[in-house]
Design a protein around this motif. Structure first.
Motif, PDB file in Angstrom:
ATOM      1  N   PHE A  27       0.824  -1.198   0.000  1.00 48.83           N
ATOM      2  CA  PHE A  27       0.000   0.000   0.000  1.00 48.83           C
ATOM      3  C   PHE A  27       0.863   1.254   0.000  1.00 48.83           C
ATOM      4  N   ILE A  28       0.262   2.312  -0.525  1.00 48.58           N
ATOM      5  CA  ILE A  28       0.861   3.645  -0.549  1.00 48.58           C
ATOM      6  C   ILE A  28      -0.228   4.607  -0.095  1.00 48.58           C
ATOM      7  N   ARG A  29       0.073   5.397   0.960  1.00 47.94           N
ATOM      8  CA  ARG A  29      -0.904   6.349   1.493  1.00 47.94           C
ATOM      9  C   ARG A  29      -0.233   7.690   1.744  1.00 47.94           C
ATOM     10  N   GLY A  30      -1.035   8.724   1.756  1.00 51.09           N
ATOM     11  CA  GLY A  30      -0.550  10.047   2.115  1.00 51.09           C
ATOM     12  C   GLY A  30      -1.697  10.882   2.623  1.00 51.09           C
ATOM     13  N   GLY A  31      -1.376  11.870   3.462  1.00 50.00           N
ATOM     14  CA  GLY A  31      -2.452  12.693   3.965  1.00 50.00           C
ATOM     15  C   GLY A  31      -1.994  13.764   4.931  1.00 50.00           C
ATOM     16  N   ALA A  32      -2.975  14.306   5.626  1.00 45.68           N
ATOM     17  CA  ALA A  32      -2.756  15.429   6.529  1.00 45.68           C
ATOM     18  C   ALA A  32      -2.768  14.970   7.979  1.00 45.68           C
ATOM     19  N   VAL A  33      -2.013  15.707   8.790  1.00 49.48           N
ATOM     20  CA  VAL A  33      -1.964  15.478  10.225  1.00 49.48           C
ATOM     21  C   VAL A  33      -2.454  16.755  10.891  1.00 49.48           C
ATOM     22  N   TYR A  34      -3.350  16.586  11.888  1.00 47.75           N
ATOM     23  CA  TYR A  34      -3.873  17.761  12.572  1.00 47.75           C
ATOM     24  C   TYR A  34      -2.748  18.494  13.226  1.00 47.75           C
ATOM     25  N   LYS A  35      -2.619  19.468  13.090  1.00 51.23           N
ATOM     26  CA  LYS A  35      -2.153  20.810  13.076  1.00 51.23           C
ATOM     27  C   LYS A  35      -0.961  21.003  12.160  1.00 51.23           C
ATOM     28  N   LEU A 123      -9.100   1.071  -2.688  1.00 48.11           N
ATOM     29  CA  LEU A 123      -8.960   2.427  -2.175  1.00 48.11           C
ATOM     30  C   LEU A 123      -9.022   2.331  -0.660  1.00 48.11           C
ATOM     31  N   ILE A 124      -8.073   2.963   0.043  1.00 48.05           N
ATOM     32  CA  ILE A 124      -8.088   2.910   1.497  1.00 48.05           C
ATOM     33  C   ILE A 124      -8.070   4.324   2.075  1.00 48.05           C
ATOM     34  N   ILE A 125      -8.851   4.503   3.104  1.00 42.85           N
ATOM     35  CA  ILE A 125      -8.854   5.738   3.888  1.00 42.85           C
ATOM     36  C   ILE A 125      -8.614   5.314   5.319  1.00 42.85           C
ATOM     37  N   SER A 126      -7.562   5.865   5.929  1.00 37.59           N
ATOM     38  CA  SER A 126      -7.213   5.421   7.281  1.00 37.59           C
ATOM     39  C   SER A 126      -7.026   6.609   8.216  1.00 37.59           C
ATOM     40  N   LYS A 137       7.762  18.984  21.439  1.00 38.84           N
ATOM     41  CA  LYS A 137       6.639  19.147  22.363  1.00 38.84           C
ATOM     42  C   LYS A 137       5.334  19.537  21.671  1.00 38.84           C
ATOM     43  N   ASN A 138       5.382  20.437  20.715  1.00 34.13           N
ATOM     44  CA  ASN A 138       4.148  20.883  20.055  1.00 34.13           C
ATOM     45  C   ASN A 138       3.660  19.903  18.981  1.00 34.13           C
ATOM     46  N   GLN A 139       4.364  18.771  18.785  1.00 32.60           N
ATOM     47  CA  GLN A 139       3.962  17.811  17.759  1.00 32.60           C
ATOM     48  C   GLN A 139       3.853  16.397  18.308  1.00 32.60           C
ATOM     49  N   ARG A 140       3.490  16.277  19.566  1.00 28.93           N
ATOM     50  CA  ARG A 140       3.382  14.947  20.176  1.00 28.93           C
ATOM     51  C   ARG A 140       2.039  14.296  19.903  1.00 28.93           C
ATOM     52  N   TRP A 141       0.930  15.013  20.083  1.00 30.07           N
ATOM     53  CA  TRP A 141      -0.391  14.458  19.768  1.00 30.07           C
ATOM     54  C   TRP A 141      -0.608  14.557  18.270  1.00 30.07           C
ATOM     55  N   ARG A 142      -0.937  13.436  17.633  1.00 29.04           N
ATOM     56  CA  ARG A 142      -1.145  13.446  16.173  1.00 29.04           C
ATOM     57  C   ARG A 142      -2.433  12.721  15.831  1.00 29.04           C
ATOM     58  N   ILE A 143      -3.240  13.391  15.043  1.00 27.81           N
ATOM     59  CA  ILE A 143      -4.465  12.813  14.481  1.00 27.81           C
ATOM     60  C   ILE A 143      -4.291  12.880  12.966  1.00 27.81           C
ATOM     61  N   THR A 144      -4.216  11.725  12.339  1.00 26.74           N
ATOM     62  CA  THR A 144      -3.857  11.625  10.931  1.00 26.74           C
ATOM     63  C   THR A 144      -5.014  11.096  10.093  1.00 26.74           C
ATOM     64  N   ALA A 145      -5.202  11.669   8.919  1.00 28.47           N
ATOM     65  CA  ALA A 145      -6.142  11.154   7.920  1.00 28.47           C
ATOM     66  C   ALA A 145      -5.359  10.936   6.636  1.00 28.47           C
ATOM     67  N   GLU A 146      -5.315   9.679   6.174  1.00 30.42           N
ATOM     68  CA  GLU A 146      -4.568   9.344   4.965  1.00 30.42           C
ATOM     69  C   GLU A 146      -5.478   8.662   3.957  1.00 30.42           C
ATOM     70  N   ILE A 147      -5.165   8.843   2.686  1.00 34.65           N
ATOM     71  CA  ILE A 147      -5.882   8.175   1.604  1.00 34.65           C
ATOM     72  C   ILE A 147      -4.831   7.549   0.691  1.00 34.65           C
ATOM     73  N   GLY A 148      -5.147   6.366   0.150  1.00 37.33           N
ATOM     74  CA  GLY A 148      -4.174   5.710  -0.702  1.00 37.33           C
ATOM     75  C   GLY A 148      -4.732   4.522  -1.446  1.00 37.33           C
ATOM     76  N   LEU A 149      -3.842   3.743  -2.013  1.00 37.63           N
ATOM     77  CA  LEU A 149      -4.205   2.572  -2.805  1.00 37.63           C
ATOM     78  C   LEU A 149      -3.469   1.343  -2.280  1.00 37.63           C
ATOM     79  N   LYS A 150      -4.111   0.201  -2.425  1.00 42.08           N
ATOM     80  CA  LYS A 150      -3.559  -1.088  -2.017  1.00 42.08           C
ATOM     81  C   LYS A 150      -3.519  -2.008  -3.239  1.00 42.08           C
ATOM     82  N   PHE A 151      -2.341  -2.586  -3.493  1.00 41.20           N
ATOM     83  CA  PHE A 151      -2.141  -3.466  -4.651  1.00 41.20           C
ATOM     84  C   PHE A 151      -1.745  -4.866  -4.153  1.00 41.20           C
ATOM     85  N   PRO A 152      -2.341  -5.926  -4.701  1.00 40.41           N
ATOM     86  CA  PRO A 152      -1.950  -7.273  -4.269  1.00 40.41           C
ATOM     87  C   PRO A 152      -0.590  -7.664  -4.831  1.00 40.41           C
ATOM     88  N   LEU A 153       0.114  -8.472  -4.074  1.00 41.20           N
ATOM     89  CA  LEU A 153       1.415  -8.984  -4.532  1.00 41.20           C
ATOM     90  C   LEU A 153       1.277 -10.403  -5.016  1.00 41.20           C
TER      91      LEU A 153
END
Length: 153
Positions: A27-35, A123-126, A137-153
């Motif tokens: 899988f390959i995913r990418g997205g945003a992290v709160y703040k 299609l994956i959303i995680s 210190k200001n980046q310890r709590w992380r809430i992440t939303a990622e979207i990506g694709l999953k390919f079988p091997l």
């Protein structure tokens, strides 16, 4: 002779069909992290019985002020809801890595939604939620939303 031809045909089909037991995905995913941050992940999804899965992921995180992390993680993903082409999984596990100055570790939990787009691509959303010990210190709590694709091997 017909019986033997039919038997060979059935055996050939049985060798191809796996019924999603023991499949592996890349899988390959990418997205945003709160703040004000971003994250990209690449990894493998290993299936087990009853549509549960284990995930091995390698993650790059870039936060505010050019703060970067390189992380490796493992997650266990039991199924919450399963439909013909859709899976909703709870995910929990941990990450460990570095920001090139010190060690960073985190327990995490979240959810993952997977939708089949074709016979081979999903299609994956995680979502990941975690507290990253020993990170800036200001980046310890992380809430992440990622979207990506999953390919079988």
């Amino acid at each position: 002779m017909r019986r033997y031809a039919l038997l060979v045909c059935f055996l050939a089909i049985a060798a191809i069909v796996k019924a999603q037991d023991g499949y592996t995905h890349l899988f390959i995913r990418g997205g945003a992290v709160y703040k004000h941050a971003a994250q990209a992940s690449i990894g493998f999804d290993f299936a087990s019985q009853y549509h549960r899965a284990y995930e091995l992921a390698f993650t790059y995180y870039r936060g505010k002020g050019k703060y970067e992390n390189y992380l490796a993680g493992i997650n266990y993903k039991p199924v919450i809801i399963r439909n013909k082409n859709t899976l909703l999984r709870f995910r929990f596990g941990g990450f460990a890595g570095t920001d090139l100055k010190k060690f960073i570790a985190s327990p995490n939990a979240g959810i993952e939604w997977s939708q089949s787009l074709s016979g081979n691509v999903d299609l994956i959303i995680s979502n990941n939620n975690g507290y990253f010990f020993w990170a800036q210190k200001n980046q310890r709590w992380r809430i992440t939303a990622e979207i990506g694709l999953k390919f079988p091997l």
